[in-house]
Design a protein around this motif. Structure first.
Motif, mmCIF file in Angstrom:
data_model
loop_
_atom_site.group_PDB
_atom_site.id
_atom_site.type_symbol
_atom_site.label_atom_id
_atom_site.label_comp_id
_atom_site.label_asym_id
_atom_site.label_seq_id
_atom_site.Cartn_x
_atom_site.Cartn_y
_atom_site.Cartn_z
ATOM 1 N N PHE A 99 3.987 -14.381 8.608
ATOM 2 C CA PHE A 99 5.017 -14.411 7.902
ATOM 3 C C PHE A 99 6.147 -13.350 8.411
ATOM 4 O O PHE A 99 5.508 -12.409 9.076
ATOM 5 N N HIS A 100 7.353 -13.408 8.295
ATOM 6 C CA HIS A 100 8.407 -12.399 8.494
ATOM 7 C C HIS A 100 9.048 -12.372 7.196
ATOM 8 O O HIS A 100 9.576 -13.367 6.801
ATOM 9 N N ALA A 101 9.493 -11.121 6.792
ATOM 10 C CA ALA A 101 10.089 -11.048 5.561
ATOM 11 C C ALA A 101 10.925 -9.743 5.801
ATOM 12 O O ALA A 101 10.854 -9.162 6.880
ATOM 13 N N VAL A 102 12.060 -9.465 4.925
ATOM 14 C CA VAL A 102 12.934 -8.353 5.137
ATOM 15 C C VAL A 102 12.955 -7.486 3.584
ATOM 16 O O VAL A 102 12.991 -8.067 2.725
ATOM 17 N N VAL A 103 12.442 -6.244 3.820
ATOM 18 C CA VAL A 103 12.428 -5.592 2.541
ATOM 19 C C VAL A 103 13.620 -4.423 2.703
ATOM 20 O O VAL A 103 14.028 -3.863 3.664
ATOM 21 N N GLY A 104 13.881 -4.096 1.404
ATOM 22 C CA GLY A 104 15.021 -2.855 1.435
ATOM 23 C C GLY A 104 14.375 -1.831 0.693
ATOM 24 O O GLY A 104 13.314 -1.479 1.017
ATOM 25 N N PRO A 105 15.132 -1.001 0.031
ATOM 26 C CA PRO A 105 14.773 0.085 -0.387
ATOM 27 C C PRO A 105 13.540 0.271 -1.461
ATOM 28 O O PRO A 105 13.308 -0.652 -2.000
ATOM 29 N N VAL A 106 13.033 1.273 -1.729
ATOM 30 C CA VAL A 106 11.849 1.623 -2.636
ATOM 31 C C VAL A 106 12.813 1.349 -4.062
ATOM 32 O O VAL A 106 13.710 1.802 -4.198
ATOM 33 N N LEU A 107 12.122 0.651 -4.814
ATOM 34 C CA LEU A 107 12.496 0.285 -6.244
ATOM 35 C C LEU A 107 12.132 1.406 -7.257
ATOM 36 O O LEU A 107 10.964 1.445 -7.431
ATOM 37 N N ALA A 108 13.074 2.222 -7.932
ATOM 38 C CA ALA A 108 12.719 3.274 -9.013
ATOM 39 C C ALA A 108 12.569 2.310 -10.338
ATOM 40 O O ALA A 108 13.320 1.438 -10.562
ATOM 41 N N GLY A 109 11.577 2.932 -10.797
ATOM 42 C CA GLY A 109 11.583 2.510 -12.335
ATOM 43 C C GLY A 109 10.730 1.172 -12.504
ATOM 44 O O GLY A 109 10.570 0.548 -13.450
ATOM 45 N N THR A 110 9.992 0.737 -11.432
ATOM 46 C CA THR A 110 9.351 -0.461 -11.581
ATOM 47 C C THR A 110 7.761 -0.218 -11.898
ATOM 48 O O THR A 110 7.366 0.992 -11.464
ATOM 49 N N SER A 111 7.280 -0.900 -12.453
ATOM 50 C CA SER A 111 5.669 -0.662 -12.885
ATOM 51 C C SER A 111 4.929 -1.285 -11.900
ATOM 52 O O SER A 111 5.069 -2.100 -11.050
ATOM 53 N N HIS A 112 4.086 0.012 -11.468
ATOM 54 C CA HIS A 112 2.975 -0.347 -10.179
ATOM 55 C C HIS A 112 1.829 0.682 -10.377
ATOM 56 O O HIS A 112 2.047 1.546 -11.259
ATOM 57 N N THR A 127 0.873 -1.169 -0.117
ATOM 58 C CA THR A 127 0.017 0.020 -0.027
ATOM 59 C C THR A 127 0.927 1.333 0.031
ATOM 60 O O THR A 127 1.772 1.215 0.792
ATOM 61 N N ARG A 128 0.632 2.298 -0.914
ATOM 62 C CA ARG A 128 1.364 3.491 -0.989
ATOM 63 C C ARG A 128 0.953 4.268 0.221
ATOM 64 O O ARG A 128 -0.255 4.724 0.542
ATOM 65 N N ASP A 129 1.971 4.490 1.215
ATOM 66 C CA ASP A 129 1.862 5.193 2.565
ATOM 67 C C ASP A 129 3.154 5.779 2.726
ATOM 68 O O ASP A 129 4.173 5.294 2.409
ATOM 69 N N LEU A 130 3.240 6.561 3.534
ATOM 70 C CA LEU A 130 4.555 7.460 4.115
ATOM 71 C C LEU A 130 5.655 6.247 4.857
ATOM 72 O O LEU A 130 6.698 6.242 4.661
ATOM 73 N N ALA A 131 4.807 5.293 5.335
ATOM 74 C CA ALA A 131 5.718 4.151 6.012
ATOM 75 C C ALA A 131 6.387 3.434 4.928
ATOM 76 O O ALA A 131 7.337 3.118 4.959
ATOM 77 N N ALA A 132 5.651 2.979 3.997
ATOM 78 C CA ALA A 132 5.911 2.384 2.805
ATOM 79 C C ALA A 132 7.094 2.908 2.074
ATOM 80 O O ALA A 132 7.874 2.315 1.277
ATOM 81 N N LEU A 133 7.325 4.204 2.300
ATOM 82 C CA LEU A 133 8.042 5.131 1.255
ATOM 83 C C LEU A 133 9.367 5.311 2.223
ATOM 84 O O LEU A 133 10.371 6.009 1.596
ATOM 85 N N ARG A 134 9.539 4.950 3.592
ATOM 86 C CA ARG A 134 10.587 5.178 4.361
ATOM 87 C C ARG A 134 11.811 4.682 3.599
ATOM 88 O O ARG A 134 11.797 3.683 2.784
ATOM 89 N N PRO A 135 13.099 5.297 3.844
ATOM 90 C CA PRO A 135 14.395 4.820 3.411
ATOM 91 C C PRO A 135 14.796 3.611 4.227
ATOM 92 O O PRO A 135 14.382 3.692 5.312
#
Length: 375
Positions: free
Chosen positions: A78-91, A60-68
């Motif tokens: 589940f538990h996963a690990v996410v890294g930076p926002v990916l620029a140039g991806t289709s969404h 979901t597009r949210d300020l939290a999801a956009l954090r660096p």
């Protein structure tokens, strides 16, 4: 007769309203005094997993999801690990695509609800990082405190304690950085943790009684050969470190403090957590009074209180203005009041207790620079 009945009815109504107010305040105060361990704080917004692909997850597009930075992403299964926002991806316009670094357990599926957490590891030092360690029981005031001990070559030890909503797994974020500098590391559980003794009243005292368990870990370190000790705490763990450095009979062994997102004003933190659970504003003063009555958090825990403890040893604070739980302004005030001993590393774009997550490399370099003179 009518007058007597009217008076009785009025008294009953007042008593009933008073009882309701007490109950409401007690309920609201639970937002901070009964925070479950190992779950994201209520200030973290809920997100939806929209899609996954090789090395990617759409949220979901949210300020939290956009954090660096780098975060744990936790759902019900589940538990996963996410890294930076990916620029140039289709969404789509209402989603954000981040790098999916790994899935620790379970499988995030489209439609799953999830939240960010600072914890990027699950397990103990061996299972999460492949690090040899010893599992100890440190004698504490209320009973044995399960503790991880990771050996190192130096006679300066680090004792690291988690804070609100976290477990010992939070410390694993920085364990490799501490090991690279050859520090022995103690990671104790403390009262209220699932594996540790229960607090007598079952409540979190925001560090005010919990510091005695950190003091027990300090005693164990000194008895085991530590010449000097650095106390490292996140959130209320940072409050515990401050209290221990000021009050412990062994405080002369404390050579430094590392404070991440310290809770320096418990009223502000309680109000923030209660507000995040949609407690009406009119009930927040009742929540504060209820917390005082239930825990004894009075008087010297006002905004300037931490100055009464003084900070006479080298101290590094990691904190930033985006912390919605422990206001950054109190860290700024603490640093300004002790310019010769306290350094504030301002971290932007990070929520509570997630200063490492925003930029792990920069955080660990600041950590190294602080620790080198204490070696």
């Amino acid at each position: 007769m009518r007058t007597a009945r009217a008076t009785a009815a009025a008294v009953t109504a007042v008593i009933g309203a008073g009882a309701a107010a007490v109950a409401a305040g007690r309920f609201a105060s639970d937002a901070a005094l009964r925070i479950p361990s190992g779950r994201p704080l209520p200030t973290e917004p809920g997100l939806t997993v929209h899609a996954t692909a090789a090395g990617q997850v759409a949220l979901t597009r949210d300020l939290a999801a956009l954090r660096p930075g780098r975060y744990g992403l936790v759902g019900e299964r589940f538990h996963a690990v996410v890294g930076p926002v990916l620029a140039g991806t289709s969404h789509s316009a209402d989603t954000v695509v981040r790098r999916l670094e790994r899935v620790t357990y379970g499988t995030p599926e489209p439609g799953d609800r999830a939240r960010f957490t600072p914890n990027v590891h699950v397990g103990d030092p061996a299972t999460a990082l492949g690090v040899d360690h010893t599992a100890l029981d440190v004698p504490g005031e209320l009973g044995p405190l399960p503790t991880w001990f990771v050996p190192g070559a130096r006679d300066t030890w680090v004792i690291a304690v988690h804070g609100l909503g976290a477990t010992r797994e939070h410390v694993l974020n920085v364990l490799d950085a501490l090991r690279r500098n050859q520090f022995p590391v103690l990671v104790p559980a403390y009262r209220g943790d699932p594996e540790a003794p229960r607090s007598p009243d079952g409540l979190n005292h925001l560090g005010e009684t919990e510091w005695r368990d950190l003091d027990a870990a300090l005693r164990h370190a000194v008895d085991s050969g530590a010449r000097k000790v650095v106390l490292y705490g996140w959130s209320t763990g940072a409050t515990m470190a401050l209290r221990t450095a000021a009050r412990s009979e062994l405080r002369e062994h404390v050579a430094g403090l590392l404070l991440d997102s310290p809770v320096l004003d418990w009223e502000s933190t309680l109000r923030a957590l209660a507000g995040a659970r949609r407690t009406p504003g009119v009930l927040l003063p009742l929540a504060v009074r209820a917390a005082q009555g239930r825990t004894g958090l009075y008087g010297d825990h006002r905004p300037g209180a931490v100055r009464l403890d003084g900070v006479a040893i080298p101290t590094q604070i990691f904190h930033g203005p985006d912390d919605a739980v422990a206001p950054w302004r109190f860290s700024r005030s603490l640093a300004a009041a002790h310019p010769n001993t306290v350094t504030l590393q301002t971290v932007r774009g990070a929520p509570h207790a997630a200063m490492w997550n925003a930029d792990p490399a920069a955080y660990e370099e600041s950590l190294r620079r602080f620790l080198v003179p204490l070696m």
